[in-house]
Design an enzyme around this catalytic site. Structure first.
Site, mmCIF file in Angstrom:
data_model
loop_
_atom_site.group_PDB
_atom_site.id
_atom_site.type_symbol
_atom_site.label_atom_id
_atom_site.label_comp_id
_atom_site.label_asym_id
_atom_site.label_seq_id
_atom_site.Cartn_x
_atom_site.Cartn_y
_atom_site.Cartn_z
ATOM 1 N N GLY A 157 0.817 -1.207 0.000
ATOM 2 C CA GLY A 157 0.000 0.000 0.000
ATOM 3 C C GLY A 157 0.849 1.255 0.000
ATOM 4 O O GLY A 157 1.831 1.344 0.741
ATOM 5 N N SER A 158 0.471 2.231 -0.825
ATOM 6 C CA SER A 158 1.248 3.474 -0.938
ATOM 7 C C SER A 158 0.499 4.682 -0.395
ATOM 8 O O SER A 158 0.794 5.817 -0.755
ATOM 9 C CB SER A 158 1.618 3.727 -2.404
ATOM 10 O OG SER A 158 0.443 3.851 -3.212
ATOM 11 N N GLY A 159 -0.479 4.432 0.476
ATOM 12 C CA GLY A 159 -1.179 5.539 1.125
ATOM 13 C C GLY A 159 -0.357 6.098 2.263
ATOM 14 O O GLY A 159 0.866 5.925 2.332
ATOM 15 N N GLY B 1 -0.190 5.146 5.375
ATOM 16 C CA GLY B 1 0.460 4.102 6.146
ATOM 17 C C GLY B 1 1.698 3.569 5.460
ATOM 18 O O GLY B 1 2.775 3.488 6.057
ATOM 19 N N GLU C 134 -18.229 18.106 2.829
ATOM 20 C CA GLU C 134 -17.329 18.900 1.996
ATOM 21 C C GLU C 134 -17.764 18.876 0.532
ATOM 22 O O GLU C 134 -17.740 19.910 -0.143
ATOM 23 C CB GLU C 134 -15.904 18.369 2.161
ATOM 24 C CG GLU C 134 -15.340 18.652 3.543
ATOM 25 C CD GLU C 134 -14.048 17.905 3.840
ATOM 26 O OE1 GLU C 134 -13.331 18.329 4.765
ATOM 27 O OE2 GLU C 134 -13.773 16.897 3.160
ATOM 28 N N ASP D 100 -6.364 2.106 7.742
ATOM 29 C CA ASP D 100 -7.787 1.768 7.734
ATOM 30 C C ASP D 100 -8.041 0.272 7.820
ATOM 31 O O ASP D 100 -9.172 -0.150 8.061
ATOM 32 C CB ASP D 100 -8.441 2.311 6.452
ATOM 33 C CG ASP D 100 -8.546 3.823 6.452
ATOM 34 O OD1 ASP D 100 -8.341 4.419 7.520
ATOM 35 O OD2 ASP D 100 -8.810 4.406 5.389
ATOM 36 N N ALA E 28 -6.218 9.785 8.335
ATOM 37 C CA ALA E 28 -4.794 9.794 8.005
ATOM 38 C C ALA E 28 -3.923 9.696 9.252
ATOM 39 O O ALA E 28 -2.894 9.008 9.249
ATOM 40 C CB ALA E 28 -4.453 11.065 7.224
ATOM 41 N N GLN E 29 -4.324 10.358 10.342
ATOM 42 C CA GLN E 29 -3.500 10.340 11.543
ATOM 43 C C GLN E 29 -3.333 8.935 12.104
ATOM 44 O O GLN E 29 -2.263 8.564 12.585
ATOM 45 C CB GLN E 29 -4.105 11.259 12.606
ATOM 46 C CG GLN E 29 -3.703 12.700 12.464
ATOM 47 C CD GLN E 29 -2.187 12.872 12.534
ATOM 48 O OE1 GLN E 29 -1.507 12.261 13.345
ATOM 49 N NE2 GLN E 29 -1.660 13.702 11.651
#
Length: 474
Positions: free
Chosen positions: A17-19, A21, A180, A318, A329-330
């Site tokens: 995964g390249s998000g 994390g 949003e 996640d 994200a945190q």
């Protein structure tokens, strides 16, 4: 075909995964005595919180999705591999990924799984045909084309009924993404597109935010949710609470509330109501020693973010289920940083897995932007809204964007969009709308074929999967 990569080297760490994390795990292993292989099914690091701004023409994909290889090119202990991971062998310690029908088998000593989550339709996956989610670049580009295309079709509509349907936008889910997105669609109609059409007034557009719970932004508490609702309603957004979506088709949605079922005719729909974990979570749970998953498919990890019986396999972001850690994200950044530190200490001989301190999450708060100059923010017990919260939102999101160029361009685009009326990313094509539908129709999804006919007004029979695959067929 199978390709074996990597020989006997230093301690081998595979990151999936390249998000947030995956990227932060690699960065925090930069000085460790390890060799890293990052495997991702996309070529970019996606800043997912700003996807809705791509969908509404404020930012381009380049600002929020830099190429992962370029981001990590100066980190010499990282190799980036593109592929979709479909098998994790915990016994032989290998990961198998696929790219263009070719398998790559990558061995590991330590594994960090950070594959994130995808949109959940709560068992109604056919809704995705008509109401795309907001999890990928493709989703954002498709949605931008659907939004702008709806205005274009309204301009050409021959009846008021058709015009009203094309000017109705339904957003399902009143979490941060839904709030949003609804706010930006309203601003797009009320500011950017004003005066650009001759047969319609974009300000006549209806933006409807549908939520199954009894409040907007419910996790943010009883103070900020109502403030966000008031601001949205002042912008003209219609908010329907305690309303469950029971059906979605090409021409609208069916809603069920205390008064029964009713229909909303709308050409453009977007789904932001829930998430479910990557399928790798279930695979890890089934192949480990008693690990379980929660209702969303997230892995219920040990206190050190590993799975039972495998202290070398970390699950972060996640995909992990830890009480009190939100899917933001945190959580991914802190989990990845923790996992990288444990691996570094073990490789250096400073710590054994049994000596690890449990992962502790530090809640830095949450926020959501509602419109230009207005947001809501929660930091601990401190809650505030308005212009100052909006400035904090800007600064925080700029901080986590990757690369100075992306930050500079983003600031410029925000300056133009928020102080003026122009949005620089308003390109949209039919192909963005129908590419996903055509690909799925190629695999025999007749729902998508019907969607294509409904959107284009073409009454011809939908092509079969065979006909779509063979240009000579039919």
């Amino acid at each position: 075909m199978s390709i074996q990569t990597g020989g006997k080297q230093r301690h081998r760490v595979v990151v999936i995964g390249s998000g947030f994390g995956g990227l932060f795990a690699c960065r925090h292993l930069k000085k460790a005595d390890v060799d890293i292989v990052l495997i991702s099914k996309t070529s970019t690091h996606l800043f997912q919180p700003l996807l809705y701004q791509v969908a509404t023409g404020i930012l381009s994909t380049g600002e929020i999705a830099p190429a992962t290889r370029i981001v990590l090119r100066k980190q010499e202990n990282v190799q980036v591999i593109m592929g979709d991971v479909h098998d994790i062998d915990l016994v032989n310690r290998t990961v198998t990924s696929e790219l263009l029908n070719q398998d790559t088998v990558t061995p590991f000593d330590s594994l960090i799984v950070a594959t994130g989550a995808q949109q959940s339709y709560f068992g109604n996956d056919h809704f995705a045909t008509y109401a795309p989610g907001m999890k990928t670049i493709d989703d954002a580009l498709e949605l931008r084309a659907r939004i702008l295309g709806s205005f274009e079709e309204a301009e050409l509509a021959t009846t008021q009924e058709m015009r009203d349907r094309f000017l109705t936008f339904v957003v399902v889910g009143a979490g941060p993404t839904g709030v949003e997105l609804a706010g930006q669609i309203a601003e797009l109609a009320d500011r950017t597109l004003v005066g650009t059409f001759r047969n319609i007034d974009p300000r006549d557009a209806r933006v409807i935010l549908v939520e199954g719970a009894d409040a907007v932004l419910k996790p943010m508490g009883p103070k900020l949710g109502p403030k966000a609702q008031q601001r949205l309603e002042k912008m003209g957004v219609e908010i329907q609470l305690n309303a469950m979506v029971t059906d979605v088709d090409a021409r609208g949605v069916t809603i069920k509330d205390k008064e029964g079922e009713r229909r909303i005719e709308a050409a453009c729909k977007v789904w932001s109501a829930g998430v479910q974990a990557s399928g790798l979570g279930k695979q890890l749970a089934e192949r480990s020693d008693g690990t379980q998953t929660d209702r969303a498919g997230r892995v219920i990890v040990e206190p050190d973010l590993t799975i039972k019986g495998h202290p070398n396999v970390f699950v972060v972001g996640d995909l992990m289920s830890v009480p009190g850690v939100p899917g933001q994200a945190q959580g991914a950044i802190q989990g990845a940083t923790y996992a990288a530190k444990q691996i570094t200490a073990e490789v250096a001989g400073k710590q054994k897995p049994a000596d690890r301190a449990p992962f502790k999450y530090f809640d830095k708060g949450s926020m959501a932007t509602i419109s230009r100059f207005d947001a809501v923010c929660q930091v601990g017990k401190l809650e505030f809204s308005g212009f100052f919260a909006w400035l904090m939102w800007l600064v925080l999101h700029l901080y986590y964007l990757i690369g100075y160029r992306s930050r500079l361009v983003t600031v410029f685009q925000w300056f133009v969009a928020f102080l003026g009326r122009h949005r620089g990313q308003m390109a949209a094509t039919e192909q963005w709308v129908f590419a996903r539908l055509a690909l799925e129709a190629l695999n025999g999804n007749e729902e998508d074929a019907r969607e294509v006919r409904a959107e284009t007004g073409n009454g011809a029979a939908a092509p079969t999967a065979k006909a779509a695959a063979d240009p000579k067929a039919g």
